[in-house]
Design a protein around this motif. Sequence first.
Motif, PDB file in Angstrom:
ATOM      1  N   SER A  22     -14.132 -75.653 -76.515  1.00  0.00           N
ATOM      2  CA  SER A  22     -13.102 -74.937 -75.762  1.00  0.00           C
ATOM      3  C   SER A  22     -13.146 -73.439 -76.038  1.00  0.00           C
ATOM      4  O   SER A  22     -12.627 -72.646 -75.265  1.00  0.00           O
ATOM      5  N   ARG A 181      -3.015 -72.343 -74.333  1.00  0.00           N
ATOM      6  CA  ARG A 181      -4.211 -72.610 -73.530  1.00  0.00           C
ATOM      7  C   ARG A 181      -5.129 -73.612 -74.234  1.00  0.00           C
ATOM      8  O   ARG A 181      -5.629 -74.560 -73.628  1.00  0.00           O
ATOM      9  N   SER A 184      -3.719 -77.080 -73.977  1.00  0.00           N
ATOM     10  CA  SER A 184      -3.844 -77.733 -72.669  1.00  0.00           C
ATOM     11  C   SER A 184      -5.234 -78.322 -72.487  1.00  0.00           C
ATOM     12  O   SER A 184      -5.411 -79.292 -71.766  1.00  0.00           O
ATOM     13  N   ILE A 185      -6.218 -77.751 -73.177  1.00  0.00           N
ATOM     14  CA  ILE A 185      -7.586 -78.248 -73.032  1.00  0.00           C
ATOM     15  C   ILE A 185      -7.841 -79.461 -73.934  1.00  0.00           C
ATOM     16  O   ILE A 185      -8.417 -80.452 -73.509  1.00  0.00           O
ATOM     17  N   VAL A 186      -7.396 -79.396 -75.191  1.00  0.00           N
ATOM     18  CA  VAL A 186      -7.843 -80.434 -76.141  1.00  0.00           C
ATOM     19  C   VAL A 186      -6.803 -81.478 -76.519  1.00  0.00           C
ATOM     20  O   VAL A 186      -7.156 -82.533 -77.051  1.00  0.00           O
TER      21      VAL A 186
END
Lengths: 246, 252
Positions: A22, A181, A184-186
């Motif tokens: 990420s 942020r 939200s990705i991982v």
Amino acid sequence: MPEISQLPEVTISDCAAAVTASFADAFAELDGWRNELAGGETSVRPTDLDAHVEGLVIPALTGASPLFVGAGFIAAPGYVHGRDIHFAWWLGPQAGNPLLGSSSAATRLDFAARAYTDYVRDFRTLEWYQVPQSTNQTHVTGPYVDRLCTCEYIFTLTMPVRIGEGTPMLGVVGADISVRRLESIVLPLFLAADRPLALVNAVDRVVISTDPTVQVGQLASHSGDSVACSGLPFRVLVGPDRLPRF
Amino acid sequence: MEAHNRPGAREAIFAQLVDAGRTEQVTIRLTDAIILGVLAPDERLPSESDLARRFGVALITVREGLAVLRDAGLVETRRGRGGGSFVMKADAPHSTLVQARLHGLAQVDLSDMAVHFATIVEGCAQRAALRASEPDSDRLDLWLRGADFATVAGARTNAGGFYLELAVLSQSARLVRELIRLQAEFGPLLLLGMTDARARRSLLASNQAIAGAVRANDAAAARQFATEQVRSLAEWLLNAKARVERGGAWDA
């Protein structure tokens, strides 16, 4: 407990790798800026540098889902003509920022303002400048609450800029990325693991957790397994201890 | 075991936004900062458009506010390159304006502001003690050692700076934002007593005690020291208010 599962299992290593991945876009962006700025000159005019940096960072700060909340270049003393200190730093659009108000466009941070002068005077001793300078490596500072600009919980990524190996550092390119942020990705992957996990930084501060008793911002204590996130000062703790203090 | 929903939290969502008297708010904010010494003589204020953006008001509101300050002799507008609004050098300290400001605020409001401020600072100190790592404590100590509390201007700036450091150590962006807002509103008044050398020494000692409690991860002690610090600042302020109401000088 079932010994064999038909479902693909999410391992702790998968989670650690996802955290590393990420950050890949962010590091690639910084690396591109670094190559642009290491142009072979050992000194530069402030207006030329500012225009160059602005052209590089604005696309990463604006648009539908900007990668960064702030970005720019901080010059080493002497690199910019006649200047001991030179910050070329821009912030993305702000909503209800208690310091800077709201703006729909990217704005340049005015480090000449009085509130910043004390901070700027000592910038060479600050982690985000000092570490990449001494290690010549990319560094991730944080998470921390950025009280100077965004008032958000962020990481600061910094990368040293040099013309060639062994030459003096011209400065650092840097960018601020919000904890939100990364989450939200991982987080979905962390939640798919079969045990509670916590992502922590080098001082074991919790960044992401799937154990509600171990919350973001706390210092984790830990006695079990952990997996390092390659290329980052982070690791994933397996079954972090319930904390004696909150 | 009563479980019915009380209206408080829900209704607060729709509470009126601060809207009325915006020019007055701009005027009070800047006047306090100038007469209470947070903005220094000859200091340039941000541009009108910058002020409008930061305060979240229309440009005309900022212009009206600055006009009031000009009429009061607190700022002057210089034209041309390097121009803008500058804090005027006062011939004497702004004692009359400070008297008027203290007279204009009700005791009940001053006490209430102190309660609000104390609650936030206590929370920051408590969380900072729970959450500070060793490098964080080192940085806090270093910050405190380098901060000037010997002069009036230094103590006013750095008292607020120390609260902000504690808020940052709490790791809470909301606490940082809330503290910044509260300091903007109430900080200059609360730090009125920094003209008093004994109050400055006592504030520094209190900050050192808080930093020690943060290092020891002693949340209860950090909180207690913060409570006592704000109480003592508030007592100074309320004493000054009482002196004014009795017809004396605020700093007598």
